[in-house]
Write a protein that holds these residues in place. Structure first.
Motif, PDB file in Angstrom:
ATOM      1  N   ILE A  13       0.862  -1.185   0.000  1.00 52.45           N
ATOM      2  CA  ILE A  13       0.000   0.000   0.000  1.00 52.45           C
ATOM      3  C   ILE A  13       0.897   1.235   0.000  1.00 52.45           C
ATOM      4  O   ILE A  13       1.776   1.380   0.860  1.00 52.45           O
ATOM      5  N   ASP A  14       0.693   2.117  -0.980  1.00 52.93           N
ATOM      6  CA  ASP A  14       1.391   3.401  -1.015  1.00 52.93           C
ATOM      7  C   ASP A  14       0.490   4.438  -0.355  1.00 52.93           C
ATOM      8  O   ASP A  14      -0.682   4.583  -0.729  1.00 52.93           O
ATOM      9  N   VAL A  15       1.021   5.149   0.630  1.00 52.60           N
ATOM     10  CA  VAL A  15       0.226   6.095   1.407  1.00 52.60           C
ATOM     11  C   VAL A  15       0.814   7.497   1.286  1.00 52.60           C
ATOM     12  O   VAL A  15       2.007   7.705   1.524  1.00 52.60           O
ATOM     13  N   GLN A  16      -0.020   8.462   0.896  1.00 53.92           N
ATOM     14  CA  GLN A  16       0.384   9.860   0.810  1.00 53.92           C
ATOM     15  C   GLN A  16      -0.445  10.662   1.808  1.00 53.92           C
ATOM     16  O   GLN A  16      -1.674  10.697   1.742  1.00 53.92           O
ATOM     17  N   ILE A  17       0.257  11.312   2.748  1.00 52.18           N
ATOM     18  CA  ILE A  17      -0.404  12.130   3.764  1.00 52.18           C
ATOM     19  C   ILE A  17      -0.201  13.595   3.392  1.00 52.18           C
ATOM     20  O   ILE A  17       0.937  14.056   3.263  1.00 52.18           O
ATOM     21  N   LEU A  18      -1.275  14.329   3.226  1.00 52.42           N
ATOM     22  CA  LEU A  18      -1.160  15.740   2.834  1.00 52.42           C
ATOM     23  C   LEU A  18      -1.047  16.626   4.071  1.00 52.42           C
ATOM     24  O   LEU A  18      -1.849  17.526   4.318  1.00 52.42           O
ATOM     25  N   ASP A  19       0.035  16.366   4.836  1.00 51.01           N
ATOM     26  CA  ASP A  19       0.352  17.224   5.981  1.00 51.01           C
ATOM     27  C   ASP A  19       1.372  18.271   5.543  1.00 51.01           C
ATOM     28  O   ASP A  19       1.610  18.446   4.338  1.00 51.01           O
ATOM     29  N   GLU A  20       1.977  18.959   6.465  1.00 45.32           N
ATOM     30  CA  GLU A  20       2.931  20.023   6.121  1.00 45.32           C
ATOM     31  C   GLU A  20       4.120  19.476   5.340  1.00 45.32           C
ATOM     32  O   GLU A  20       4.657  20.146   4.456  1.00 45.32           O
ATOM     33  N   ILE A  27       3.866   0.629   2.722  1.00 46.71           N
ATOM     34  CA  ILE A  27       3.745  -0.421   3.736  1.00 46.71           C
ATOM     35  C   ILE A  27       3.264  -1.721   3.097  1.00 46.71           C
ATOM     36  O   ILE A  27       2.763  -1.727   1.962  1.00 46.71           O
ATOM     37  N   GLN A  28       3.398  -2.805   3.851  1.00 42.02           N
ATOM     38  CA  GLN A  28       2.865  -4.092   3.407  1.00 42.02           C
ATOM     39  C   GLN A  28       1.348  -4.107   3.599  1.00 42.02           C
ATOM     40  O   GLN A  28       0.833  -3.491   4.537  1.00 42.02           O
TER      41      GLN A  28
END
Length: 312
Positions: A13-20, A27-28
């Motif tokens: 799983i590719d995770v993009q967090i739109l934080d600063e 992750i697996q």
């Protein structure tokens, strides 16, 4: 609220967090990976809204894990993400870019108005998979019958007949199991609608139970029965067509009942009105499908049975 996009495959799983810092993490797609992400998100879970595509069943464990840990989750139709990519003129196609796009979609579209994902019960998951399996079996049955019809070899024809017998037995066994899981008063009420069979009532109750539809229009849109109009000024005046969005199992389940209702003369006032306007048979059938979906929603939500004086 911080938007988080997740691009999910079978193993990762590719995770993009739109934080600063626009944090990105890979992750697996298992509990080890889920807990790794949980440690990364040290803030209150209520501060995050996850968005992911409905890709087969790869997303289910991850979505359920997030909901169990207090995060808000939206599972979006992949076609909507694809259309959003077109508006952003995105040309690059990588897992990292895709999860960022999903996060942007979540931020711009979903945080304003979209409902959140609720973890289905084990029984709902089982019914969902059985419905999908039956749909696949019936498609195989149709394909085999077509091959048998056009077969010119005696040996192959005998083998096809054997396969058909076996396939019909599988369908019967699976439908019996499904019937055990879907006994309910709601299903019996929906069966009072003309042309709605046991099979169709099961499908309708499953989706009405599994998702929290606020209005009949939301339910028909989910089924892909909302017509699209393309008219602008004098230069653009295209025929209405069905949306490409929509649940295929639900749409398929409503088709044959609509055909039967048309032949029976159910909803005659509506069909006569459409035919006088020059609408084709296909358009009339779709209108009946939508009518059946609206009726099912109303009877389900109000706990009523079909009454021709009210709904005819």
């Amino acid at each position: 609220m911080i938007a988080v996009g997740s691009d999910i495959s079978q193993k990762t799983i590719d995770v993009q967090i739109l934080d600063e810092n626009e944090t990105y993490i890979k992750i697996q797609n298992n509990e080890i990976g889920f807990n790794k992400l949980l440690k990364k998100l040290s803030d209150n879970p209520c501060n995050y809204h996850f968005c992911m595509e409905a890709t087969g069943n790869y997303y289910e464990n991850f979505a359920d894990f997030l909901v169990e840990n207090g995060f808000q989750v939206t599972v979006a139709n992949p076609l909507k993400i694809s259309k959003f990519a077109e508006t952003e003129f995105q040309k690059t196609k990588t897992d990292k870019q895709d999860c960022k796009l999903i996060a942007q979609y979540c931020q711009e579209k979903l945080l304003k108005k979209h409902g959140t994902y609720k973890k289905p019960t084990e029984q709902q998951y089982q019914v969902k998979r059985l419905l999908s399996y039956i749909n696949q079996l019936k498609q195989q049955k149709t394909a085999l019958m077509n091959r048998q019809k056009n077969c010119k070899d005696e040996f192959i024809e005998i083998e096809l007949k054997k396969q058909l017998v076996e396939l019909k037995a599988h369908i019967k066994t699976t439908e019996s199991k499904l019937s055990e899981l879907t006994k309910s008063e709601e299903k019996d009420r929906l069966k009072t609608i003309p042309a709605i069979s046991e099979t169709t009532a099961r499908v309708l109750v499953h989706f009405l139970t599994m998702f929290d539809f606020k209005t009949a229009n939301k339910f028909t849109a989910f089924a892909g029965l909302s017509p699209q109009q393309r008219k602008s000024g004098t230069s653009v005046n295209k025929k209405e067509k069905l949306s490409r969005y929509g649940n295929r199992i639900l749409k398929t389940a409503l088709y044959m009942p609509a055909v039967v209702a048309y032949r029976m003369g159910v909803f005659k006032k509506m069909t006569d009105r459409l035919e006088k306007k020059g609408k084709s048979g296909k358009v009339v059938i779709v209108a009946i499908m939508r009518k059946l979906a609206v009726l099912a929603f109303n009877l389900y939500t109000k706990g009523q049975v079909y009454d021709i004086r009210k709904f005819g």
